[in-house]
Write an enzyme that holds these catalytic residues in place. Structure first.
Site, PDB file in Angstrom:
ATOM      1  N   ASP A 220      12.994   7.473 -16.508  1.00 41.40           N
ATOM      2  CA  ASP A 220      12.536   6.259 -15.813  1.00 41.40           C
ATOM      3  C   ASP A 220      11.064   5.976 -16.135  1.00 41.40           C
ATOM      4  OD1 ASP A 220      14.705   7.609 -14.544  1.00 41.40           O
ATOM      5  OD2 ASP A 220      14.430   6.431 -12.726  1.00 41.40           O
ATOM      6  N   HIS A 222       9.926   2.640 -14.843  1.00 41.05           N
ATOM      7  CA  HIS A 222       9.718   1.843 -13.621  1.00 41.05           C
ATOM      8  C   HIS A 222       8.448   0.990 -13.640  1.00 41.05           C
ATOM      9  CE1 HIS A 222      13.044   2.545 -10.977  1.00 41.05           C
ATOM     10  NE2 HIS A 222      12.975   3.862 -11.097  1.00 41.05           N
ATOM     11  N   ASP A 249      16.206   2.436 -16.055  1.00 42.72           N
ATOM     12  CA  ASP A 249      15.149   2.184 -15.069  1.00 42.72           C
ATOM     13  C   ASP A 249      13.808   1.908 -15.741  1.00 42.72           C
ATOM     14  OD1 ASP A 249      17.133   2.523 -13.209  1.00 42.72           O
ATOM     15  OD2 ASP A 249      16.071   4.007 -11.999  1.00 42.72           O
ATOM     16  N   ASP A 252      11.467  -2.563 -12.161  1.00 40.80           N
ATOM     17  CA  ASP A 252      11.423  -2.441 -10.690  1.00 40.80           C
ATOM     18  C   ASP A 252      10.352  -1.440 -10.254  1.00 40.80           C
ATOM     19  OD1 ASP A 252      13.259  -4.354  -9.931  1.00 40.80           O
ATOM     20  OD2 ASP A 252      14.951  -2.977  -9.844  1.00 40.80           O
ATOM     21  N   ARG A 253       9.881  -1.653  -9.032  1.00 42.86           N
ATOM     22  CA  ARG A 253       8.870  -0.822  -8.375  1.00 42.86           C
ATOM     23  C   ARG A 253       7.496  -1.006  -9.002  1.00 42.86           C
ATOM     24  NH1 ARG A 253      10.617   2.259  -4.395  1.00 42.86           N
ATOM     25  NH2 ARG A 253      12.800   2.825  -4.230  1.00 42.86           N
ATOM     26  N   ASN A 281      20.382   2.284 -13.029  1.00 39.93           N
ATOM     27  CA  ASN A 281      20.849   1.582 -11.831  1.00 39.93           C
ATOM     28  C   ASN A 281      19.902   0.452 -11.431  1.00 39.93           C
ATOM     29  OD1 ASN A 281      18.993   3.762 -10.925  1.00 39.93           O
ATOM     30  ND2 ASN A 281      19.442   2.971  -8.891  1.00 39.93           N
ATOM     31  N   HIS A 282      18.684   0.441 -11.994  1.00 41.44           N
ATOM     32  CA  HIS A 282      17.759  -0.663 -11.701  1.00 41.44           C
ATOM     33  C   HIS A 282      17.845  -1.785 -12.732  1.00 41.44           C
ATOM     34  CE1 HIS A 282      15.339   0.383  -8.117  1.00 41.44           C
ATOM     35  NE2 HIS A 282      15.764   1.593  -8.388  1.00 41.44           N
ATOM     36  N   HIS A 330      22.146   7.698 -17.403  1.00 43.67           N
ATOM     37  CA  HIS A 330      21.091   7.581 -16.401  1.00 43.67           C
ATOM     38  C   HIS A 330      21.316   8.456 -15.177  1.00 43.67           C
ATOM     39  CE1 HIS A 330      17.714   5.898 -14.275  1.00 43.67           C
ATOM     40  NE2 HIS A 330      18.487   5.664 -13.238  1.00 43.67           N
ATOM     41  N   ARG A 380      21.588   9.744  -1.549  1.00 41.88           N
ATOM     42  CA  ARG A 380      21.077   8.378  -1.596  1.00 41.88           C
ATOM     43  C   ARG A 380      21.867   7.432  -0.704  1.00 41.88           C
ATOM     44  NH1 ARG A 380      18.074   7.616  -6.476  1.00 41.88           N
ATOM     45  NH2 ARG A 380      18.257   9.433  -7.832  1.00 41.88           N
ATOM     46  N   HIS A 407      16.873   9.242 -13.366  1.00 39.73           N
ATOM     47  CA  HIS A 407      17.302   8.747 -12.050  1.00 39.73           C
ATOM     48  C   HIS A 407      16.592   9.376 -10.855  1.00 39.73           C
ATOM     49  CE1 HIS A 407      20.021   6.600  -9.447  1.00 39.73           C
ATOM     50  NE2 HIS A 407      20.812   7.605  -9.157  1.00 39.73           N
TER      51      HIS A 407
END
Length: 477
Positions: A220, A222, A249, A252-253, A281-282, A330, A380, A407
């Site tokens: 990730d 991000h 990923d 995002d964030r 997943n993002h 991922h 999660r 992840h």
């Protein structure tokens, strides 16, 4: 000798210190010790719930908050943290119920009122989208005449024609470092070109490392653009002899998600067989609408850019098989032991597009390893967790040395679990400016031996993570 209650209090206090130092795993461990000595104190559960929220273990946070509510049905903090966790796993209707309870217990609680209103707004939006949903929306590229878009004379960047060039990428890297954008015409060109490239790739890309090539596997990123620049500074930028695989990923964030996505896409266009991109997943609509990428695209470019990215994300491969030895995906493995590499090959990602709540695509993007054998519900609140026996069976059945996944934050940037057969790599150091983790990447040569490398976060301009997020709910995490 101290009583059990006194010892529990001491563990809780040490847990608070670890939490203040942003060492979430240590804090969880200490709060757990406190609970083992005194399981009737609700604040131990709410404290651990908050540490789980910081670790993105929202399912565990919901369980802890629920236990605290059982012990003290009037504990506002427990309802609040459970609501935040429900919001994080995209269950706003459940979050609304808990925020309503917070307001009922404390009518003067401004924060709970604000977040209740935000959750209610999200529920209304979801209901609206569901009501107007149509089967096959036209592509965002339809009616887009790129050739007719004029690049203004005062644009000071390198021109992009029909093919990506290293010169354009080098200029783009510097522009992004200096807070500049590239022209929207070039954004359209890049995203559409890469969507077409990845659409034609297999759901599981199968590749071998040539004798004169090094492959770097990254986890990730991000939207942490300046940390990606540090990774490239230490390890070298992508080139003909230095291939990269980014394991989902990208966005995002972090608040430079469009910059990372555009840069990785530009390299993909330049060297389709030297830059590999797996979906995370993002790279999905529901996450992008909450965790910032949609808002960032709209703020820096426009809604059409987000829609084009969304189409390209749904075309990304879900896994990469390196030399028949390492499966890189991922999230992780499956709820059924019978799944094989052939089943992954057969996943029709073009028909499904978004991962949904069940099935192979969802599990590939969402699952996590656990230390205990077997399987259990995911911490999660989405998908499952799988144990070392599951990994061993899968690797043996499919002739693999290991799976490589991302992840999850790892404090050292990477971790070898399940007797070395499950490897996690995470490439966003000091994640979200809150977690004191290192970043890591894995170099693999033609001999297919793994070399783990760590790196630290670097300073970035004063823009906080989640700056473009849909709502301030996410600021709680």
């Amino acid at each position: 000798m101290a009583s059990a209650v006194e010892q529990a209090t001491a563990f809780k206090n040490d847990g608070n210190k670890a939490f203040a130092a942003h060492d979430w795993p240590k804090a969880i461990e200490l709060y757990t010790k406190a609970i083992e000595l005194n399981d009737k104190e609700p604040t131990y559960y709410t404290n651990r719930a908050q540490a789980h929220i910081k670790s993105e273990a929202f399912g565990y946070a919901i369980a802890d908050a629920t236990k605290a509510i059982e012990l003290n049905p009037k504990l506002i903090k427990a309802y609040f943290r459970r609501a935040v966790s429900y919001a994080a796993i995209l269950k706003p209707k459940d979050a609304v119920k808990d925020f309503k309870k917070c307001v009922e217990l404390d009518p003067a609680n401004k924060d709970a009122k604000l977040k209740l209103a935000e959750c209610q707004k999200i529920v209304r939006q979801l209901n609206f989208y569901a009501a107007i949903e149509v089967g096959d929306e036209p592509s965002a590229a339809e009616g887009l005449d790129i050739d007719s878009i004029v690049v203004e004379p005062d644009y000071d960047g390198v021109e992009l024609k029909d093919q990506m060039t290293q010169e354009f990428i080098d200029d783009m890297i510097e522009r992004f470092k200096n807070g500049k954008k590239i022209h929207k015409k070039y954004v359209y060109q890049i995203v559409i070109a890469v969507k077409n490239i990845v659409y034609e790739e297999a759901t599981m890309v199968e590749m071998k490392i040539p004798d004169d090539v090094k492959l770097t596997v990254c986890g990730d990123t991000h939207g942490q653009y300046f940390d990606l620049m540090e990774l490239f500074r230490l390890n070298g930028r992508p080139s003909e002899k230095h291939w990269y695989l980014f394991n989902g990923d990208f966005v995002d964030r972090g608040s430079w998600s469009s910059e990372i996505a555009l840069l990785l896409y530009a390299y993909k266009w330049l060297r389709p067989h030297g830059m590999y991109l797996n979906r995370g997943n993002h790279e999905t609509d529901d996450m992008n609408k909450v965790y910032g990428f949609q808002g960032e695209c709209k703020a820096k470019y426009n809604e059409r850019v987000f829609k084009l990215f969304s189409e390209s994300f749904s075309a990304l491969p879900l896994a990469t098989l390196i030399g028949s030895k390492y499966l890189v995906l991922h999230g992780g493995l499956f709820s059924d032991d019978s799944v094989t590499l052939d089943d992954i090959r057969k996943v029709d990602r073009h028909a499904q597009r978004q991962p949904g709540q069940s099935g192979l695509m969802m599990e590939m993007l969402w699952t996590d390893p656990q230390k205990a054998p077997g399987r259990s519900p995911n911490k999660r609140g989405v998908g499952i967790q799988f144990g070392p026996d599951v990994t061993k069976k899968f690797c043996e059945k499919n002739g693999l040395d290991a799976i490589i996944r991302s992840h999850e934050v790892r404090m050292d940037g990477y971790e070898e679990e399940h007797d070395g057969k499950c490897i996690t790599v995470f490439s966003a150091p000091k994640y979200c400016d809150q977690t004191e983790n290192r970043g890591a990447y894995i170099n693999i040569g033609p001999d297919y031996k793994l070399s783990f490398n760590q790196f630290d976060a670097v300073p970035h301009p004063p823009i906080k993570p989640m700056a473009y997020a849909n709502n301030s709910l996410m600021s709680m995490m």
